[in-house]
Design an enzyme around this catalytic site. Structure first.
Site, PDB file in Angstrom:
ATOM      1  N   HIS A 181      -0.658  -1.616   5.533  1.00 26.66           N
ATOM      2  CA  HIS A 181      -1.765  -0.805   5.021  1.00 26.66           C
ATOM      3  C   HIS A 181      -1.936  -0.839   3.503  1.00 26.66           C
ATOM      4  O   HIS A 181      -3.032  -0.662   3.006  1.00 26.66           O
ATOM      5  CB  HIS A 181      -1.689   0.637   5.542  1.00 26.66           C
ATOM      6  CG  HIS A 181      -0.738   1.524   4.796  1.00 26.66           C
ATOM      7  ND1 HIS A 181       0.580   1.640   5.123  1.00 26.66           N
ATOM      8  CD2 HIS A 181      -0.926   2.331   3.726  1.00 26.66           C
ATOM      9  CE1 HIS A 181       1.170   2.484   4.294  1.00 26.66           C
ATOM     10  NE2 HIS A 181       0.279   2.917   3.437  1.00 26.66           N
ATOM     11  N   GLU A 190      -4.487  -3.527  -1.063  1.00 24.70           N
ATOM     12  CA  GLU A 190      -4.715  -2.632  -2.188  1.00 24.70           C
ATOM     13  C   GLU A 190      -3.760  -2.933  -3.353  1.00 24.70           C
ATOM     14  O   GLU A 190      -4.175  -2.992  -4.493  1.00 24.70           O
ATOM     15  CB  GLU A 190      -4.497  -1.192  -1.684  1.00 24.70           C
ATOM     16  CG  GLU A 190      -4.356  -0.162  -2.768  1.00 24.70           C
ATOM     17  CD  GLU A 190      -5.635   0.616  -2.953  1.00 24.70           C
ATOM     18  OE1 GLU A 190      -6.593   0.302  -2.220  1.00 24.70           O
ATOM     19  OE2 GLU A 190      -5.676   1.499  -3.803  1.00 24.70           O
ATOM     20  N   ASP A 191      -2.493  -3.111  -3.048  1.00 26.00           N
ATOM     21  CA  ASP A 191      -1.482  -3.122  -4.113  1.00 26.00           C
ATOM     22  C   ASP A 191      -0.811  -4.462  -4.384  1.00 26.00           C
ATOM     23  O   ASP A 191      -0.013  -4.564  -5.302  1.00 26.00           O
ATOM     24  CB  ASP A 191      -0.365  -2.115  -3.786  1.00 26.00           C
ATOM     25  CG  ASP A 191      -0.884  -0.693  -3.716  1.00 26.00           C
ATOM     26  OD1 ASP A 191      -1.923  -0.430  -4.341  1.00 26.00           O
ATOM     27  OD2 ASP A 191      -0.255   0.137  -3.040  1.00 26.00           O
ATOM     28  N   ASP A 208      -0.106   7.979   6.683  1.00 26.89           N
ATOM     29  CA  ASP A 208       0.161   7.634   5.287  1.00 26.89           C
ATOM     30  C   ASP A 208       0.297   8.911   4.463  1.00 26.89           C
ATOM     31  O   ASP A 208       1.252   9.109   3.713  1.00 26.89           O
ATOM     32  CB  ASP A 208      -1.009   6.766   4.787  1.00 26.89           C
ATOM     33  CG  ASP A 208      -0.824   6.290   3.365  1.00 26.89           C
ATOM     34  OD1 ASP A 208       0.331   6.094   2.957  1.00 26.89           O
ATOM     35  OD2 ASP A 208      -1.852   6.106   2.679  1.00 26.89           O
TER      36      ASP A 208
HETATM   37 MN    MN Z   1       0.379   4.194   1.616  1.00 23.93          MN
END
Ligand code: MN
Length: 730
Positions: free
Chosen positions: A85, A89-90, A151
């Site tokens: 997940h 994004e990261d 999350d």
């Molecule tokens: Mn997260």
């Protein structure tokens, strides 16, 4: 610090094995391989990253996947997505990479999760507009929001490692959005945990206080419960039931919430626990068995007739099934009893997680989610231009308790509690709503604004001459009715406004104002009207005064001064945000224009934050102010951290409510205590007595919470005083 990488590698594998164990029962051939692949991709992608706690970052996605498997009951795709997940994004991984490795569906869900964190997790804030995007994304695939909840749950569980201001922001958002969402999706255990953690970080004093009191009173509660269930156990066994019976404490958050909304003290909450009876019952006997148990219990303890709730015949739309009653227990105490089967209990506690066990009802429940998601979509299609209002509507409608009402033909409709006959009319059809002139509820004639009750049968009366009126907006609570009425009113206004334009034109000419867009807009701003259409509308009804135009002309001449003022406010905001990272109340008093917000009357010692307002400088609120959650989660960019200086000598206003019995001289004794207290000044005092009871409200100036608490302790010692509590405002 020396990090033992070998030990960490082992620990990562351990956690992975635990995850596989948690989903074992549902794994089919090939599932394990794909989870393994996702795990390896995630480990590689996050390998250089660490969490705030110093732990390897990969612990986080594994934990989120673990929650998805164990507590939410997601299948392989969900677990794969949970592991991945945070990658897009990261890390360097792209959505295309994910699609190539795991296919279309996984990529789509990861995309949704990335979009959501783009709008929710930014350091600025989750603003109302973004909220809509979150919901849109989530309505594409329910797994997006389930993984997001997992999350958030893991982040809340590990929130202690974050900085204080981050903690407050994250915890506020959790209370504002994620806990209600979890509730709506039937994830009761997760909802309760999110709420308790949310409270712990937004109002730790209240949290600890309630937790301690619960612990203190535990032995006594246990004895009472024992006494209550002992005779029931015997009879239920005699009747051949296989069952579990136990006392279930209310959550800390729900106690807090009750104290807050009902304005009662901890001691006054009588339902600190409920008795739950969970019976083993074959699918075809569930309903009759539950009612049999009900009958046995109410033979033994007297039920309160208006406290029976039957969510077995008509389950709540989040799938909740149970039979609730409140009975008179030993020592004259009301006790809530919840009766349900093992299957119902499992679904109520674990929501989605319990699905795979109960195939038949899972399909049905899936359906209910589908219905809910459809309603979400419906609301999103007709968004209110005022995003904040939209959000209030949304919360009211989709997170509210529901009731069931019937059409004359016996069709059942679901409406939020508090809905009116007019809401019902719009629920049937827009045309029915627009032409509604009244209704018959259970064959009795009622007005449009009549509030419906669960079980009502409603017939709507219409007339072709009828059309929506302004005040209708006060009669409806559903988003559907509101948006339909608004759009119809808008059309009506548009027509009327067209006539008003000409009238305004003439008025402007008479006062030598040019009738151009700039001047018109300026005039609208001056009158605080939202649009020129609104102005023309008023003009058409003859509601624009000559005096208003004259004032406007004068105002334009003074305009120069005004513009200076505006720049000053802008500077204030910039200096408040830019110069200091932390607003020190007391120190910056002269430099910055700030004041104590009247909604919660903060005093030194309170946990506070500053909120930049457009016209009134910075307002200081308590972190547990009733408005705080909304402000913090919607306008985080306008929040300044604030703390008190230690050498505070300025006095602040605080309110106290005193209740007790009306003893002779009590008012005198109370005022004496206050005037004996060092440096306390009374601003106002107000007493009411009624039939031997008295209630007083006192506003006092004090230095800080320590000072105030000292005063409260002394007031409690006055003869006759039963309770002294701090109130937010007068
Ligand atoms: Mn997260």
């Amino acid at each position: 610090m020396q990090i033992d990488l070998e030990a960490e590698r082992k620990e990562i594998l351990n956690r992975y094995r635990k995850l596989i164990k948690a989903c074992k029962r549902r794994l089919e051939r090939g599932d394990k391989d794909i989870i393994r692949k996702a795990f390896e991709v995630a480990v590689e992608a996050h390998k250089e990253m660490r969490r705030k706690s110093g732990e390897p970052y990969i612990y986080h996605p594994i934990s989120v996947a673990q929650i998805c498997a164990e507590e939410i009951g997601l299948g392989t795709t969900g677990i794969v997505c949970a592991l991945l997940h945070d990658t897009v994004e990261d890390t360097d991984l792209t959505l295309d990479d994910i699609q190539g490795l795991f296919g279309e569906k996984v990529a789509q869900i990861i995309d949704g999760l990335t979009k959501i964190s783009g709008v929710v997790d930014q350091s600025s804030s989750m603003q109302a507009e973004n909220f809509r995007k979150v919901l849109l994304t989530m309505s594409e695939d329910i797994r997006v929001i389930l993984i997001k909840i997992a999350d958030r749950l893991h982040n809340m569980r590990t929130l202690e490692h974050m900085k204080r201001d981050k903690q407050i922001k994250i915890a506020s958002e959790t209370l504002f959005l994620y806990a209600p969402l979890a509730h709506r999706l039937g994830l009761n255990a997760i909802k309760t945990e999110l709420e308790n953690l949310g409270l712990k970080y937004t109002d730790s004093d209240s949290f600890n206080d309630i937790a301690n009191r619960l612990k203190e009173s535990e032995p006594e509660r246990k004895r009472f419960i024992q006494k209550f269930i002992e005779p029931l156990k015997e009879i239920l066994s005699e009747q051949g039931f296989k069952f579990k019976i136990f006392g279930r404490p209310k959550s800390i958050y729900s106690i807090y919430n009750k104290m807050r909304t009902k304005h009662v003290a901890y001691e006054e909450i009588y339902d600190l626990f409920a008795i739950r009876i969970v019976i083993d019952s074959a699918a075809e006997n569930e309903k009759s068995d539950c009612w049999k148990v009900y009958s046995i219990i109410t033979d033994f303890y007297h039920p309160s007739p208006d406290r029976l709730r039957d969510w077995i015949s008509t389950p709540k739309s989040n799938g909740y099934e149970s039979l609730h009653t409140t009975v008179m227990g030993p020592q004259g105490k009301w006790v809530e009893v919840q009766i349900r089967t093992t299957r119902m209990d499992d679904l109520a506690e674990n929501g989605y997680a319990a699905h795979w066990k109960y195939k038949d009802s899972a399909a049905e429940k899936e359906n209910q989610f589908e219905n809910w998601i459809n309603r979400v979509r419906e609301m999103l299609e007709n968004p209110d231009p005022n995003a904040l209002e939209f959000m209030d509507d949304f919360k009211l409608n989709l997170f509210a308790d529901e009731m069931f009402v019937f059409t004359p033909k016996g069709d059942m409709k679901t409406l939020p509690v508090g809905a009116t006959a007019l809401d019902f009319a719009f629920e049937i059809h827009t045309k029915v709503g627009e032409h509604c002139i009244g209704a018959k509820v259970n064959h009795k004639l009622v007005p449009l604004s009549h509030e419906l009750a669960s079980g009502d049968q409603v017939e709507i009366l219409t007339s072709n001459k009828q059309s929506p009126k302004d005040d209708w907006l006060n009669f409806v609570i559903t988003a559907k009715a509101k948006s339909k009425i608004k759009s119809s009113l808008k059309d009506q206004r548009k027509k009327i406004a067209e006539d008003g334009k000409e009238i305004m034109h003439r008025k402007f000419e008479r006062h030598r104002l040019s009738f151009d867009n700039n001047t018109i807009n300026e005039f609208c701003n001056f009158l605080k009207l939202p649009s020129s259409q609104e102005l023309f509308y008023r003009a058409s009804l003859g509601n624009v005064d000559i005096k208003e135009i004259k004032d406007f002309v004068k105002h334009r001449q003074d305009g120069h001064k005004q513009r200076k003022q505006d720049t000053k406010i802008e500077q204030l905001v910039t200096s408040a945000r830019g110069k200091t990272d932390m607003l020190v109340i007391g120190d910056d008093m002269q430099k910055l224009d700030y004041s104590i917000a009247p909604c919660c009357n903060a005093i030194p010692g309170d946990d506070v934050f500053g909120f930049i307002t457009i016209n009134e400088g910075i307002k200081i609120h308590r972190v547990n102010c009733p408005n705080a959650i909304k402000l913090l989660s919607n306008y985080a960019y306008r929040v300044v951290k604030a703390k008190w200086t230690n050498d505070q000598l300025i006095s602040f206003l605080a309110g106290l409510k005193i209740t007790g019995t009306d003893e002779i001289g009590i008012v005198n004794n109370i005022t004496k205590v206050i005037s004996n207290e060092n440096n306390v000044n009374m601003r106002s005092i107000n007493f009411d007595t009624d039939d031997g009871l008295f209630e007083g409200t006192i506003m006092v100036f004090v230095h800080d919470t320590k000072h105030l608490n000292h005063l409260i302790e002394n007031l409690k010692k006055v003869k006759g005083v039963a309770k002294v509590e701090r109130i937010d405002q007068k």
